[in-house]
Design a protein around this motif. Structure first.
Motif, PDB file in Angstrom:
ATOM      1  N   ARG A 143       0.894  -1.242  -0.018  1.00  0.00           N
ATOM      2  CA  ARG A 143      -0.112   0.095  -0.171  1.00  0.00           C
ATOM      3  C   ARG A 143       0.786   1.204  -0.052  1.00  0.00           C
ATOM      4  N   ASP A 144       1.965   1.362   0.651  1.00  0.00           N
ATOM      5  CA  ASP A 144       2.641   2.454   0.806  1.00  0.00           C
ATOM      6  C   ASP A 144       3.729   2.668  -0.239  1.00  0.00           C
ATOM      7  N   ALA A 145       4.017   1.632  -0.998  1.00  0.00           N
ATOM      8  CA  ALA A 145       4.706   1.551  -2.145  1.00  0.00           C
ATOM      9  C   ALA A 145       3.955   2.219  -3.254  1.00  0.00           C
ATOM     10  N   LYS A 146       2.549   1.883  -3.312  1.00  0.00           N
ATOM     11  CA  LYS A 146       1.641   2.581  -4.173  1.00  0.00           C
ATOM     12  C   LYS A 146       1.456   3.974  -4.078  1.00  0.00           C
ATOM     13  N   ALA A 147       1.717   4.308  -2.906  1.00  0.00           N
ATOM     14  CA  ALA A 147       1.415   5.755  -2.635  1.00  0.00           C
ATOM     15  C   ALA A 147       2.886   6.484  -2.479  1.00  0.00           C
ATOM     16  N   LEU A 148       3.751   6.097  -3.264  1.00  0.00           N
ATOM     17  CA  LEU A 148       4.980   7.015  -3.602  1.00  0.00           C
ATOM     18  C   LEU A 148       4.655   8.083  -4.507  1.00  0.00           C
ATOM     19  N   ARG A 149       5.259   9.225  -4.228  1.00  0.00           N
ATOM     20  CA  ARG A 149       5.226  10.533  -5.050  1.00  0.00           C
ATOM     21  C   ARG A 149       6.193  10.123  -6.214  1.00  0.00           C
ATOM     22  N   VAL A 150       5.711   9.950  -7.399  1.00  0.00           N
ATOM     23  CA  VAL A 150       6.529   9.562  -8.374  1.00  0.00           C
ATOM     24  C   VAL A 150       7.193  10.822  -9.267  1.00  0.00           C
ATOM     25  N   PRO A 151       8.422  11.101  -9.399  1.00  0.00           N
ATOM     26  CA  PRO A 151       9.009  12.258  -9.938  1.00  0.00           C
ATOM     27  C   PRO A 151       8.228  12.340 -11.435  1.00  0.00           C
ATOM     28  N   ASP A 152       8.400  13.533 -12.001  1.00  0.00           N
ATOM     29  CA  ASP A 152       7.927  13.539 -13.598  1.00  0.00           C
ATOM     30  C   ASP A 152       8.799  12.718 -14.486  1.00  0.00           C
ATOM     31  N   HIS A 153       8.316  12.331 -15.510  1.00  0.00           N
ATOM     32  CA  HIS A 153       9.172  11.568 -16.448  1.00  0.00           C
ATOM     33  C   HIS A 153       9.798  10.293 -15.882  1.00  0.00           C
ATOM     34  N   THR A 154       9.101   9.600 -14.916  1.00  0.00           N
ATOM     35  CA  THR A 154       9.474   8.619 -14.215  1.00  0.00           C
ATOM     36  C   THR A 154       8.315   7.527 -14.242  1.00  0.00           C
ATOM     37  N   ARG A 155       8.529   6.253 -14.400  1.00  0.00           N
ATOM     38  CA  ARG A 155       7.647   5.173 -14.394  1.00  0.00           C
ATOM     39  C   ARG A 155       7.933   4.153 -13.220  1.00  0.00           C
ATOM     40  N   VAL A 156       6.878   3.823 -12.625  1.00  0.00           N
ATOM     41  CA  VAL A 156       7.067   2.970 -11.478  1.00  0.00           C
ATOM     42  C   VAL A 156       6.544   1.637 -11.551  1.00  0.00           C
ATOM     43  N   ARG A 157       6.930   0.472 -11.307  1.00  0.00           N
ATOM     44  CA  ARG A 157       6.225  -0.720 -11.358  1.00  0.00           C
ATOM     45  C   ARG A 157       6.495  -1.460  -9.753  1.00  0.00           C
ATOM     46  N   ILE A 158       5.443  -1.947  -9.390  1.00  0.00           N
ATOM     47  CA  ILE A 158       5.702  -2.725  -8.180  1.00  0.00           C
ATOM     48  C   ILE A 158       5.412  -4.238  -8.201  1.00  0.00           C
ATOM     49  N   TRP A 159       6.483  -4.950  -7.776  1.00  0.00           N
ATOM     50  CA  TRP A 159       6.621  -6.508  -8.078  1.00  0.00           C
ATOM     51  C   TRP A 159       6.584  -7.167  -6.220  1.00  0.00           C
ATOM     52  N   LEU A 160       5.936  -7.961  -6.278  1.00  0.00           N
ATOM     53  CA  LEU A 160       5.782  -8.910  -5.088  1.00  0.00           C
ATOM     54  C   LEU A 160       6.658 -10.081  -5.368  1.00  0.00           C
ATOM     55  N   LEU A 161       7.867 -10.269  -5.003  1.00  0.00           N
ATOM     56  CA  LEU A 161       8.632 -11.345  -5.003  1.00  0.00           C
ATOM     57  C   LEU A 161       8.455 -12.290  -3.697  1.00  0.00           C
ATOM     58  N   ASP A 162       7.777 -13.486  -3.886  1.00  0.00           N
ATOM     59  CA  ASP A 162       7.169 -14.281  -2.993  1.00  0.00           C
ATOM     60  C   ASP A 162       8.179 -15.804  -2.966  1.00  0.00           C
ATOM     61  N   ASP A 163       9.056 -15.735  -2.433  1.00  0.00           N
ATOM     62  CA  ASP A 163       9.926 -16.926  -2.295  1.00  0.00           C
ATOM     63  C   ASP A 163       9.132 -18.153  -1.544  1.00  0.00           C
ATOM     64  N   GLY A 164       7.937 -17.934  -0.917  1.00  0.00           N
ATOM     65  CA  GLY A 164       7.098 -18.982  -0.410  1.00  0.00           C
ATOM     66  C   GLY A 164       6.281 -19.506  -1.311  1.00  0.00           C
ATOM     67  N   ASN A 165       6.084 -18.939  -2.607  1.00  0.00           N
ATOM     68  CA  ASN A 165       5.008 -19.583  -3.369  1.00  0.00           C
ATOM     69  C   ASN A 165       3.732 -19.958  -2.971  1.00  0.00           C
ATOM     70  N   ARG A 166       3.110 -18.531  -2.281  1.00  0.00           N
ATOM     71  CA  ARG A 166       1.921 -19.117  -1.367  1.00  0.00           C
ATOM     72  C   ARG A 166       0.692 -18.419  -2.479  1.00  0.00           C
ATOM     73  N   VAL A 167      -0.384 -19.113  -2.143  1.00  0.00           N
ATOM     74  CA  VAL A 167      -1.655 -18.574  -2.907  1.00  0.00           C
ATOM     75  C   VAL A 167      -2.234 -17.308  -2.567  1.00  0.00           C
ATOM     76  N   ASP A 168      -2.288 -17.099  -1.072  1.00  0.00           N
ATOM     77  CA  ASP A 168      -2.488 -15.767  -0.427  1.00  0.00           C
ATOM     78  C   ASP A 168      -1.570 -14.584  -0.818  1.00  0.00           C
TER      79      ASP A 168
END
Length: 601
Positions: free
Chosen positions: A128-153
């Motif tokens: 949630r907080d990563a999605k609330a980042l103030r992104v500077p102009d001319h910048t593109r942000v992608r958020i990735w969840l890297l799950d080493d537990g390989n869990r459904v939830d």
């Protein structure tokens, strides 16, 4: 769903860390010079005139431990001699300003949130907080969840939040392998590393991307801030509650001051596991930046993808060349045998990778330490978490120091080597710190002293070195409490000894992640060594008092009082962790959370 305990701390704001003032710097340099001179003078006198000829082995052993301790003090003085903050710059407005290929198109940033077994209640706020980042102009942000537990939830959480999700069938390389998997499936120019509990502040990108206008900056590290540390209560108030007095009365005030002095904490119940990292980040890491030696601490850092892969490809190429000289295996087989490691597969992957990039003189990669807090995290809230984290830190550091020591690497400057050397030396103190810890017990039981006599001359040399050193540290730490660090240096000895023994036996340090939520009922097993040492210390003190009163040969009032003083101090340090083992999370009433607004710009 049960409300997470850390919800009550949602509205906390981080402190601002001001730079060292000119007055503080002048006083620090003056008192440090005086304390080092006094320490050197004491050691010269100690070796030349104070060794006890009747117990020469014991006396030399203690004097050697004091000398090694002084050498560590000198390393610390160099380590934190001065600040050198990198001038802050505005975020790049295009790819050219970020020293990237091409002049058109936005700067791309991937935010990696790594997780293994943490629950949704911990990972969800980080996303949630990563999605609330103030992104500077001319910048593109992608958020990735890297799950080493390989869990459904976790897959469901990523889908519900509209972010990317990657999981692996194996846990090769653990966190470093998890990061590699994310890097192999993404293409962002810069990569932000977050642990499962790392909650970025809105200003993170605004305040860190500008450093990458320098094409040689490989990564930027920001401080760790544990926003969930209990505030506790003042010692006088605690004493008053225990004995039914008023906090402002003389006895609670005096007793409170004594407790604060010996425990190193100004309040009861705050930071029970001595986790507050402000001294490490604002004093040590910040000052290493002047020589480009602030190392990456994983979470809360942002990396240039080009630098990470540049180092990895060079290491793999070098490994292939070495292997090809001693094997007839086909090239394809060799390529598979040597895995590409953007972050070194190691329990201390952040420290290890920092060393490998810092030593690359050809590429000239450097690092930046950004001194202000840009993320909040959860502290270790159990003895299991505390012990596991300390074992991992110590084991990783010992493994690097003994098997791939950067002091022997040609690419690092001598200043960088001294900075890394200070880190290794602080952990190696596990070899001589027990000598200083146990020496008073030996004297109280046997009547044998490490000095020829506790004379006026001894105190004239010894006290100035101790007092001036304390004054110097107080002037340079900008109000940060030094007591917890001293307590930790003693409290963590059993864990550090265990880590060193494992590494010496050839066992690789474990990669177990630090638990992010409180665990009750498992703490006492970690403090049994402290409990045993406390009993032995108490018995030694009793024996010393009895033999002195009986007038046994070799015992005197001076021997008794000097060693009882140090024994009492040591017992207070050892007992501090036992109090942490008995600590339980208090009942907290959660307040309505509000969005975190501007903290600093």
């Amino acid at each position: 769903m049960k409300t997470p305990y850390f919800e009550v701390f949602e509205n906390r704001r981080p402190s601002f860390y001001p730079p060292l003032s000119e007055r503080q710097r002048t006083l620090w340099h003056f008192w440090t010079g005086a304390s080092l001179a006094a320490g050197a003078l004491y050691l010269c006198w100690r070796w030349a005139h104070s060794l006890n000829p009747e117990a020469l082995g014991f006396s030399v052993l203690v004097a050697l431990a004091e000398t090694l301790f002084f050498f560590g003090t000198a390393l610390v003085a160099f380590d934190i001699w001065d600040e050198g903050d990198t001038p802050k710059q505005a975020p790049p407005k295009n790819r050219s300003q970020a020293q990237l290929d091409g002049t058109s198109g936005p700067v791309s940033v991937d935010v990696f949130v790594t997780t293994f077994d943490e629950p949704v209640s911990v990972v969800g706020p980080s996303i949630r907080d990563a999605k609330a980042l103030r992104v500077p102009d001319h910048t593109r942000v992608r958020i990735w969840l890297l799950d080493d537990g390989n869990r459904v939830d976790m897959a469901q959480l990523a889908a519900s939040q509209g972010i990317g999700y990657f999981a692996r069938a194996t846990n090769e390389g653990f966190k470093a392998g998890n990061l590699r998997n994310g890097l192999m499936h993404t293409s962002g120019d810069f990569v932000v590393i977050c642990d499962a509990d790392t909650r970025l502040l809105p200003t993170f990108l605004q305040n860190t991307l500008g450093y990458f206008r320098d094409p040689k900056v490989a990564w930027v590290q920001t401080p760790h801030w544990f926003y969930d540390l209990p505030e506790g209560q003042s010692w006088p108030r605690w004493v008053a509650q225990k004995f039914g007095a008023k906090p402002h009365h003389l006895v609670p005030q005096l007793f409170g001051r004594v407790c604060a002095t010996f425990t190193g904490l100004q309040r009861v119940g705050t930071d029970p596991f001595l986790a507050d990292p402000s001294v490490f980040f604002d004093v040590i890491q910040r000052r290493r930046n002047r020589n480009g030696a602030s190392f990456c601490c994983g979470a809360g850092s942002i990396h240039r993808r080009e630098a990470v892969f540049d180092g990895a490809l060079k290491r793999k190429a070098a490994a292939l060349v070495r292997s090809s000289k001693f094997t007839s295996r086909p090239p394809a087989s060799l390529l598979r045998a040597h895995v590409l490691e953007p972050y070194r597969f190691h329990v201390s992957e952040d420290l290890y990778t920092s060393i490998l990039l810092h030593e690359d003189r050809v590429a000239g990669w450097t690092s930046v330490y950004h001194p202000q807090i840009e993320a909040r995290m959860l502290s270790p809230m159990s003895m299991d978490a505390w012990a596991g984290q300390r074992l991992k830190y110590a084991g990783g550091t010992f493994d690097i120091a003994l098997r791939d020591n950067p002091l022997w690497r040609r690419g690092l400057s001598w200043r960088q080597k001294l900075h890394y050397g200070a880190t290794f030396w602080s952990y190696l103190s596990v070899l001589w710190a027990p000598i200083l810890l146990l020496a008073p017990m030996v004297s109280l039981v046997t009547g044998i002293t490490p000095v020829e006599a506790y004379s006026v001359e001894f105190f004239c040399y010894f006290l100035p070195a101790v007092i001036l050193g304390e004054v110097a540290m107080q002037t340079t730490c900008k109000g940060h409490a030094m007591g917890p660090g001293r307590v930790l240096s003693v409290a963590a000895l059993p864990v550090h000894l265990h880590a060193l023994a494992c590494v010496l036996r050839g066992q690789r340090p474990r990669f177990a992640p630090t638990p992010k939520l409180p665990i009750a009922g498992t703490g006492m097993r970690h403090v049994m060594p402290h409990f045993v040492v406390l009993i032995v210390m108490g018995v030694a003190g009793g024996i010393g008092v009895w033999r002195t009163l009986e007038g046994h040969v070799g015992f005197s009032a001076a021997l008794l009082w000097v060693n009882l003083f140090w024994l009492t101090c040591n017992m207070m340090l050892v007992a501090r962790l036992m109090a942490a083992a008995a600590w339980r999370l208090p009942r907290l009433s959660c307040t309505k959370s509000i969005p975190l607004e501007d903290v600093h710009v």
